[in-house]
Motif scaffolding. Structure first.
Motif, PDB file in Angstrom:
ATOM      1  N   TYR A   1     -29.802 -25.547  51.704  1.00 55.07           N
ATOM      2  CA  TYR A   1     -30.236 -24.454  52.576  1.00 55.07           C
ATOM      3  C   TYR A   1     -31.412 -24.891  53.446  1.00 55.07           C
ATOM      4  CZ  TYR A   1     -32.251 -20.063  54.147  1.00 55.07           C
ATOM      5  OH  TYR A   1     -32.764 -19.068  54.925  1.00 55.07           O
ATOM      6  N   THR A   2     -32.359 -25.595  52.832  1.00 55.49           N
ATOM      7  CA  THR A   2     -33.493 -26.099  53.604  1.00 55.49           C
ATOM      8  C   THR A   2     -33.004 -27.035  54.707  1.00 55.49           C
ATOM      9  OG1 THR A   2     -34.627 -26.104  51.482  1.00 55.49           O
ATOM     10  CG2 THR A   2     -35.809 -27.028  53.344  1.00 55.49           C
ATOM     11  N   GLN A   3     -32.061 -27.889  54.340  1.00 59.80           N
ATOM     12  CA  GLN A   3     -31.525 -28.831  55.332  1.00 59.80           C
ATOM     13  C   GLN A   3     -30.890 -28.074  56.493  1.00 59.80           C
ATOM     14  OE1 GLN A   3     -28.934 -31.032  52.769  1.00 59.80           O
ATOM     15  NE2 GLN A   3     -30.599 -32.181  51.815  1.00 59.80           N
ATOM     16  N   MET A   4     -30.147 -27.010  56.131  1.00 58.05           N
ATOM     17  CA  MET A   4     -29.494 -26.223  57.180  1.00 58.05           C
ATOM     18  C   MET A   4     -30.533 -25.568  58.094  1.00 58.05           C
ATOM     19  SD  MET A   4     -28.700 -22.958  58.140  1.00 58.05           S
ATOM     20  CE  MET A   4     -28.545 -21.787  56.817  1.00 58.05           C
ATOM     21  N   LEU A   5     -31.593 -25.004  57.480  1.00 60.82           N
ATOM     22  CA  LEU A   5     -32.638 -24.357  58.274  1.00 60.82           C
ATOM     23  C   LEU A   5     -33.233 -25.328  59.280  1.00 60.82           C
ATOM     24  CD1 LEU A   5     -35.034 -22.131  56.132  1.00 60.82           C
ATOM     25  CD2 LEU A   5     -33.458 -21.445  57.929  1.00 60.82           C
ATOM     26  N   PHE A   6     -33.541 -26.532  58.799  1.00 63.55           N
ATOM     27  CA  PHE A   6     -34.149 -27.531  59.677  1.00 63.55           C
ATOM     28  C   PHE A   6     -33.211 -27.893  60.811  1.00 63.55           C
ATOM     29  CE2 PHE A   6     -37.238 -29.468  56.335  1.00 63.55           C
ATOM     30  CZ  PHE A   6     -37.892 -28.261  56.303  1.00 63.55           C
ATOM     31  N   ALA A   7     -31.912 -28.015  60.475  1.00 63.46           N
ATOM     32  CA  ALA A   7     -30.958 -28.425  61.505  1.00 63.46           C
ATOM     33  C   ALA A   7     -30.766 -27.329  62.547  1.00 63.46           C
ATOM     34  CB  ALA A   7     -29.619 -28.778  60.860  1.00 63.46           C
ATOM     35  N   ALA A   8     -30.855 -26.079  62.101  1.00 63.26           N
ATOM     36  CA  ALA A   8     -30.530 -24.978  63.009  1.00 63.26           C
ATOM     37  C   ALA A   8     -31.686 -24.611  63.918  1.00 63.26           C
ATOM     38  CB  ALA A   8     -30.101 -23.753  62.205  1.00 63.26           C
ATOM     39  N   ALA A   9     -32.903 -24.934  63.505  1.00 61.92           N
ATOM     40  CA  ALA A   9     -34.057 -24.504  64.297  1.00 61.92           C
ATOM     41  C   ALA A   9     -34.000 -25.133  65.682  1.00 61.92           C
ATOM     42  CB  ALA A   9     -35.345 -24.909  63.593  1.00 61.92           C
TER      43      ALA A   9
ATOM     44  N   PHE B   1     -49.294 -17.766  53.410  1.00 59.62           N
ATOM     45  CA  PHE B   1     -48.847 -17.661  54.793  1.00 59.62           C
ATOM     46  C   PHE B   1     -47.342 -17.402  54.816  1.00 59.62           C
ATOM     47  CE2 PHE B   1     -47.883 -18.908  59.056  1.00 59.62           C
ATOM     48  CZ  PHE B   1     -49.041 -18.707  59.775  1.00 59.62           C
ATOM     49  N   ILE B   2     -46.972 -16.237  55.298  1.00 62.31           N
ATOM     50  CA  ILE B   2     -45.559 -15.850  55.278  1.00 62.31           C
ATOM     51  C   ILE B   2     -45.011 -15.929  56.691  1.00 62.31           C
ATOM     52  CG2 ILE B   2     -43.999 -13.911  54.888  1.00 62.31           C
ATOM     53  CD1 ILE B   2     -46.268 -13.040  52.795  1.00 62.31           C
ATOM     54  N   SER B   3     -43.898 -16.647  56.873  1.00 63.70           N
ATOM     55  CA  SER B   3     -43.379 -16.815  58.226  1.00 63.70           C
ATOM     56  C   SER B   3     -41.912 -17.194  58.198  1.00 63.70           C
ATOM     57  CB  SER B   3     -44.173 -17.895  58.955  1.00 63.70           C
ATOM     58  OG  SER B   3     -43.662 -18.079  60.253  1.00 63.70           O
ATOM     59  N   HIS B   4     -41.235 -16.935  59.297  1.00 62.53           N
ATOM     60  CA  HIS B   4     -39.860 -17.421  59.418  1.00 62.53           C
ATOM     61  C   HIS B   4     -39.818 -18.629  60.346  1.00 62.53           C
ATOM     62  CE1 HIS B   4     -40.307 -15.175  63.138  1.00 62.53           C
ATOM     63  NE2 HIS B   4     -39.333 -15.909  63.594  1.00 62.53           N
ATOM     64  N   ASP B   5     -40.956 -18.963  60.919  1.00 64.65           N
ATOM     65  CA  ASP B   5     -40.990 -19.971  61.970  1.00 64.65           C
ATOM     66  C   ASP B   5     -41.395 -21.324  61.388  1.00 64.65           C
ATOM     67  OD1 ASP B   5     -41.577 -21.605  64.135  1.00 64.65           O
ATOM     68  OD2 ASP B   5     -42.254 -19.926  65.351  1.00 64.65           O
ATOM     69  N   LEU B   6     -40.428 -22.240  61.352  1.00 62.80           N
ATOM     70  CA  LEU B   6     -40.678 -23.527  60.708  1.00 62.80           C
ATOM     71  C   LEU B   6     -41.772 -24.323  61.404  1.00 62.80           C
ATOM     72  CD1 LEU B   6     -37.025 -24.530  59.912  1.00 62.80           C
ATOM     73  CD2 LEU B   6     -38.830 -24.064  58.263  1.00 62.80           C
ATOM     74  N   THR B   7     -41.840 -24.224  62.739  1.00 64.65           N
ATOM     75  CA  THR B   7     -42.849 -25.029  63.428  1.00 64.65           C
ATOM     76  C   THR B   7     -44.259 -24.552  63.069  1.00 64.65           C
ATOM     77  OG1 THR B   7     -42.723 -23.593  65.362  1.00 64.65           O
ATOM     78  CG2 THR B   7     -41.333 -25.530  65.376  1.00 64.65           C
ATOM     79  N   VAL B   8     -44.412 -23.237  62.977  1.00 65.53           N
ATOM     80  CA  VAL B   8     -45.722 -22.693  62.618  1.00 65.53           C
ATOM     81  C   VAL B   8     -46.083 -23.093  61.192  1.00 65.53           C
ATOM     82  CG1 VAL B   8     -46.965 -20.557  62.167  1.00 65.53           C
ATOM     83  CG2 VAL B   8     -45.595 -20.765  64.231  1.00 65.53           C
ATOM     84  N   VAL B   9     -45.103 -22.976  60.298  1.00 65.45           N
ATOM     85  CA  VAL B   9     -45.330 -23.313  58.897  1.00 65.45           C
ATOM     86  C   VAL B   9     -45.701 -24.785  58.753  1.00 65.45           C
ATOM     87  CG1 VAL B   9     -44.072 -23.692  56.759  1.00 65.45           C
ATOM     88  CG2 VAL B   9     -43.967 -21.477  57.898  1.00 65.45           C
ATOM     89  N   GLN B  10     -44.990 -25.608  59.498  1.00 63.29           N
ATOM     90  CA  GLN B  10     -45.254 -27.039  59.421  1.00 63.29           C
ATOM     91  C   GLN B  10     -46.671 -27.358  59.877  1.00 63.29           C
ATOM     92  OE1 GLN B  10     -42.595 -29.326  61.815  1.00 63.29           O
ATOM     93  NE2 GLN B  10     -42.975 -31.223  60.700  1.00 63.29           N
ATOM     94  N   HIS B  11     -47.139 -26.596  60.850  1.00 61.42           N
ATOM     95  CA  HIS B  11     -48.480 -26.840  61.347  1.00 61.42           C
ATOM     96  C   HIS B  11     -49.550 -26.364  60.368  1.00 61.42           C
ATOM     97  CE1 HIS B  11     -51.681 -27.363  64.256  1.00 61.42           C
ATOM     98  NE2 HIS B  11     -52.117 -26.164  63.919  1.00 61.42           N
ATOM     99  N   MET B  12     -49.306 -25.222  59.725  1.00 64.84           N
ATOM    100  CA  MET B  12     -50.366 -24.577  58.965  1.00 64.84           C
ATOM    101  C   MET B  12     -50.416 -24.972  57.487  1.00 64.84           C
ATOM    102  SD  MET B  12     -52.172 -22.620  60.946  1.00 64.84           S
ATOM    103  CE  MET B  12     -53.028 -21.444  59.900  1.00 64.84           C
TER     104      MET B  12
ATOM    105  N   SER C   1     -30.351 -19.386  61.470  1.00 62.48           N
ATOM    106  CA  SER C   1     -29.017 -19.964  61.312  1.00 62.48           C
ATOM    107  C   SER C   1     -28.012 -19.260  62.222  1.00 62.48           C
ATOM    108  CB  SER C   1     -28.575 -19.881  59.849  1.00 62.48           C
ATOM    109  OG  SER C   1     -28.651 -18.561  59.374  1.00 62.48           O
ATOM    110  N   VAL C   2     -28.133 -17.951  62.327  1.00 61.14           N
ATOM    111  CA  VAL C   2     -27.211 -17.202  63.179  1.00 61.14           C
ATOM    112  C   VAL C   2     -27.517 -17.463  64.650  1.00 61.14           C
ATOM    113  CG1 VAL C   2     -26.328 -14.921  63.692  1.00 61.14           C
ATOM    114  CG2 VAL C   2     -27.049 -15.463  61.388  1.00 61.14           C
TER     115      VAL C   2
END
Lengths: 320, 328, 317
Positions: free
Chosen positions: A251-259, A211-222, B189-190
């Motif tokens: 980087y993962t931490q940053m992604l989570f914080a930015a979402a 499952f390829i995605s940029h959306d953390l919420t979707v990924v977290q669900h699936m 991030s952006v």
């Protein structure tokens, strides 16, 4: 449980040089872009493995390499135990019979001149097998009606088209489905329909999803297991709950914080610094160091190795 | 409360087609005050972008404003055309688009584009305009602004380019900025950086912002008030905390519940059946009733619910929560 | 499955004809007077050419029916000697101009259609190959196309015509002339088909439905024919229409220059060449009527092509 997909040191370089005449006149060297950088992972049978990352992270390229649409530069890609990179074309094709793909844009992934019936039956028809009633049966299975088989794609909405794509993917009874951003082109209310359908099908048919995605919420669900990609490299991999509870890589931490979050009214946080660097000339050492709050001289010079911390694999000098 | 910067009253946008007249925007009313961010949220085809385009006078033919009023600090602007509209745009209203590449001229340096815009709208000398341009780039967080002023749009990264677009939209000091999906084309991030920037500028300059997006998360993070659109109409309008936290319209709650959220721990997502009706096949009564599990006879009858006919917050005959005391 | 979408789609399946009548293309046609008039002119001209043997008052190729006394009869007036009437007059041999035009149009249209068909088949195949396969195949095809484009098409056609004439035995020359003409015009015209199809193929091959077809193991040629070809036909249709007008004019030009249709089987161009000789001696009708017919035919086909291009362009709709 055996692994459905196994990648070992998978690497893919793209030649992004200008035409040779320009290179001669402007005295430019050949330029390559490392889209996938030494990625190793295993996807157990009947599980969902998600690859997340931002643009240029190589997540789609990995999916296309596994599907055989893009060749690998080096490394091993095993589908059900058969290495499709080194083996002959025929065996690779045989291994790929078990594998199907769902694409991001439901408007581009259905041939506008074909009837839905022919689109869905194509993977089976091409092997010369009879397809009577197949499309109708599959349409009902994905929540459309059998009468839709005689229509053309433009008569359907985005969500319905994605159901048709799923029906096509199921037609040849695959074991593995590569889902490349299957819901990012859909509206939220339709996205949930498609995600639920995919979950149901996985249980009914024992499917394995990449499952390829940029959306953390979707990924977290699936996902059962998640790999985080940055500039083509797998920087962190962990079981879903582990990753969300305790992200190790900065980087993962940053992604989570930015979402963006629904409960974050007027949240005043310092936004992350910097942007994804140019993949043709990535920074030396750890590619993330220019944006990393933990970066030291070590990070600036030495590429970190993948380390195992508990159930997590992380590619960072300082993660603990 | 002071006079709103933007006042939209019963706005109706029509597109005549060979199968009859379509109404992508139908009876929409809202205000935006100084320093406020109004989030306009909805799925594709809800009419959110069309509303923004109508306000700034950028409707593509044959779409046209059929009725209603658009007031900018009390002056009607919906009937303006040509030169008068052009002068208003840029000077008093700025626009930020989804794709920064198409909204910048690729053949001019960003400095030229900024100074041109400033000179056109403000009575300053060229040297002053250049200084202002540098200051504008600096303000949106472009490092080494004075050196980058001679760069062309393609020499910037996606996020930096969107910053340039924001600088361009703000350089003539407009009172209103319309941002149409400003972060949709950007990475997470952006996106966070651009949202933070918009919020800061809005607060510091006292600009009224209309933020059009499909992303509830962005709305929750950035907006002060939210307008939820469905099939060209306002479904719900209210302060962000109320709309996100205590939604009244079943569509809003459905929208919220269908966003995956592991903290709820459900295995299946709640889903709204079906999809948004096409404009040429709108149902009678409430446009949402075929997808609504609470629909009753009244919902299927014309006229459909509107904000004013209902409780002022949700255009629903049977809203989810009882009205509470929240000053809008 | 319980989550079937309840969305309403338009009630389905009226007849194919009703659907075609209701399509955007038909609607645009009904609302573009220029298109309707042009189509009417084209249809009338083509039908009268096809049924020339039935409607032509005389058979201009039957020497038995010719009366030299009827030569140079002006249009609409009785001949001074025989009192025969000819609507559009006669030429020096006493042939009815109207009949020669009807028969001439047969030749012109036949050459035009065949040449465009030839150009279309060559161009579409080469364009698909170049666009889909890329690499050296593309480089080779497109460079040949570029080189050909540096010469005027009519020059290329004359060259091909000359070479072909040189290698055909003299006995067959008149018989073969029409086919050589088709070959010459067709070969000089494939480039634009190839270019447009290559461009459209480059766009289509990146789309995911092509990827999906590759994934299930469809072979490249099968993908080109079954998947890409149907999706690149719209621009081909437009070019074919405009090419038809150009091919008819090219045929007329070649025939006018004397290298095309032989006088025994005169096309419109041949008729114009013959008529040109009488322009200054007062028998204007021998030139004017074939020329007007050519103009009407080429112009209406062109206008039709223009409309088709606009109607099929989603951005202008």
């Amino acid at each position: 449980m055996s692994a459905s997909i196994r990648l070992k040191s998978l690497t893919r370089d793209f030649d992004v040089s200008k035409p040779w005449l320009n290179r001669v006149i402007e005295r430019l060297p050949r330029a390559t872009l490392r889209a996938v950088d030494d990625v190793s992972l295993e996807i157990p049978e009947n599980s969902v493995y998600a690859l997340v990352g931002e643009s240029g992270s190589g997540k789609s390229t990995i999916g296309r390499i596994v599907a055989g649409l893009v060749p690998a530069s080096s490394g091993v890609v095993e589908v059900n135990g058969i290495d499709i990179v080194s083996t002959g074309a025929e065996q690779a094709a045989e291994a790929r019979r078990n594998l199907q793909m769902i694409f991001q844009d439901p408007y581009a992934s259905l041939n506008p001149r074909w009837k839905v019936r022919d689109i869905i039956a194509e993977p089976v028809a091409i092997r010369g097998v009879a397809t009577d009633g197949l499309a109708e049966r599959l349409l009902e299975q994905v929540g459309l009606s059998a009468a839709d088989a005689g229509k053309f794609p433009h008569e359907f909405s985005g969500g319905q088209r994605q159901r048709i794509c799923i029906a096509r993917a199921l037609a040849s009874h695959p074991r593995i489905i590569i889902c490349d951003e299957p819901t990012s082109a859909l509206d939220v209310s339709v996205q949930s329909q498609v995600l639920n359908l995919m979950s149901d099908l996985r249980e009914e048919m024992g499917l394995t999803y990449l499952f390829i995605s940029h959306d953390l919420t979707v990924v977290q669900h699936m996902a059962d297991r998640i790999g985080v990609l940055y500039l083509g490299a797998l920087v962190e991999e962990a079981p879903r709950d582990r990753l969300f509870a305790e992200p190790k890589h900065p980087y993962t931490q940053m992604l989570f914080a930015a979402a963006p979050r629904m409960d974050a009214f007027g949240r005043e946080v310092e936004p992350p610094k910097g942007e994804i660097p140019d993949a043709i000339n990535p920074p030396p050492g750890c590619h993330y160091h220019p944006r990393c709050p933990l970066a030291t001289d070590l990070c600036r010079s030495v590429v970190p190795e993948t380390r195992r911390i508990g159930a997590t694999r992380v590619r960072c000098h300082h993660a603990e | 409360m002071s006079e709103p910067v933007l006042s939209v009253r019963d706005l109706v946008v029509e597109i005549p087609t060979r199968r009859g007249i379509l109404r992508p925007v139908d009876g929409v009313s809202y205000d935006i005050t100084k320093g406020e961010i109004l989030g306009v949220v909805g799925e594709s085809g809800a009419g959110k972008s069309m509303t923004g385009n109508a306000v700034i006078g950028l409707l593509d033919r044959p779409a046209r404003i059929a009725s209603g009023e658009i007031l900018l600090t009390g002056e009607p602007i919906h009937h303006l055309k040509g030169e008068a509209l052009r002068r208003l745009r840029g000077r008093r209203m700025g626009m930020i688009f989804q794709d920064p590449l198409t909204s910048l001229n690729p053949l001019l340096t960003v400095g030229d584009q900024l100074t041109e815009t400033i000179l056109e709208h403000l009575p300053v000398s060229r040297a002053k305009a250049l200084n202002r341009a540098v200051a504008a780039l600096d303000e949106v967080g472009i490092p080494a602004a004075r050196q980058r002023i001679g760069s062309y749009p393609h020499e910037f990264s996606g996020g930096m380019r969107q910053r340039v677009v924001i600088a361009l939209a703000l350089c003539a000091e407009p009172e209103l900025v319309i941002a149409d999906e400003p972060t949709t084309a950007l990475d997470v991030s952006v996106q966070a950086q651009i949202i933070a920037l918009l919020k800061r500028l809005c607060r510091e300059r006292g600009v009224a912002v209309m933020l059009v997006t499909h992303d509830m998360g962005v709305i929750a993070e950035a907006a002060d008030r939210v307008a939820v659109m469905y099939a060209g109409r306002l479904a719900e309008l209210g302060p962000v905390r109320d709309v996100v936290g205590r939604a009244r319209h079943p569509y809003t709650t459905g929208l919220m519940a269908s966003t995956p959220d592991a903290s709820r721990g459900q295995r299946r997502l709640r889903q709204i059946p079906g999809s948004m009706p096409r404009l040429d096949a709108l149902p009678e009564g409430c446009p949402f009733h075929p997808r609504c599990d609470r629909a009753e006879v009244r919902c299927r009858q014309a006229p459909g619910p509107s904000l004013t006919a209902c409780d002022g917050r949700a255009a629903c005959w049977f809203p989810m929560h009882q009205p509470e005391e929240t000053p809008a | 499955m319980q989550d079937r979408p309840t969305e309403t789609l338009p009630p389905s399946e009226p007849s194919r004809l009703a659907r075609a009548w209701d399509s955007d293309l038909a609607w645009s046609f009904r609302h573009t007077p220029v298109a309707m008039v042009s189509a009417a002119v084209v249809v009338i001209l083509v039908l009268s050419a096809v049924f020339a043997p039935l409607i032509a008052p005389h058979d201009p190729f039957d020497p038995g029916s010719l009366n030299l006394m009827n030569g140079f009869t002006p249009p609409g007036r009785p001949n001074a000697f025989t009192q025969d009437m000819f609507l559009l007059g006669t030429d020096d041999q006493g042939r009815d101009v109207l009949s020669t035009i009807l028969y001439g149009m047969r030749i012109s249209l036949f050459v035009g259609f065949s040449a465009v068909l030839l150009a279309l088949v060559i161009g579409v195949i080469l364009g698909l190959l170049a666009g889909y396969l890329g690499g050296w195949v593309e480089a080779l095809i497109m460079r040949v196309a570029d080189i050909q484009l540096t010469f005027p098409a009519i020059l290329v056609a004359m060259l091909i015509f000359g070479v072909a004439k040189g290698i055909t035995p003299p006995a067959y020359r008149d018989q073969m002339a029409i086919w050589v003409l088709i070959l010459a015009i067709g070969l000089s015209d494939w480039v634009q088909f190839a270019r447009v199809v290559r461009g459209a193929t480059l766009v289509e091959k990146r789309r995911d439905y092509v990827q999906a077809a590759r994934l299930i193991g469809r072979k490249p040629f099968s993908i080109m024919l079954r998947h890409i070809l149907p999706n690149v036909l719209n621009p081909v249709l437009v070019i074919a229409t405009i090419s038809l007008a150009l091919a008819i004019i090219a045929e007329a030009t070649l025939s006018f220059l004397g290298v095309g249709a032989p006088p025994t089987k005169p096309s419109l161009g041949t008729l114009i060449r013959i008529g040109q000789g009488f322009m200054f001696s007062g028998e204007w009708w021998i030139l004017l009527f074939p020329a007007l017919t050519l103009l009407a035919l080429a112009l209406s086909i062109n206008l039709l092509g223009d409309w088709l291009r606009d109607a099929l362009n989603p951005r202008l709709r």
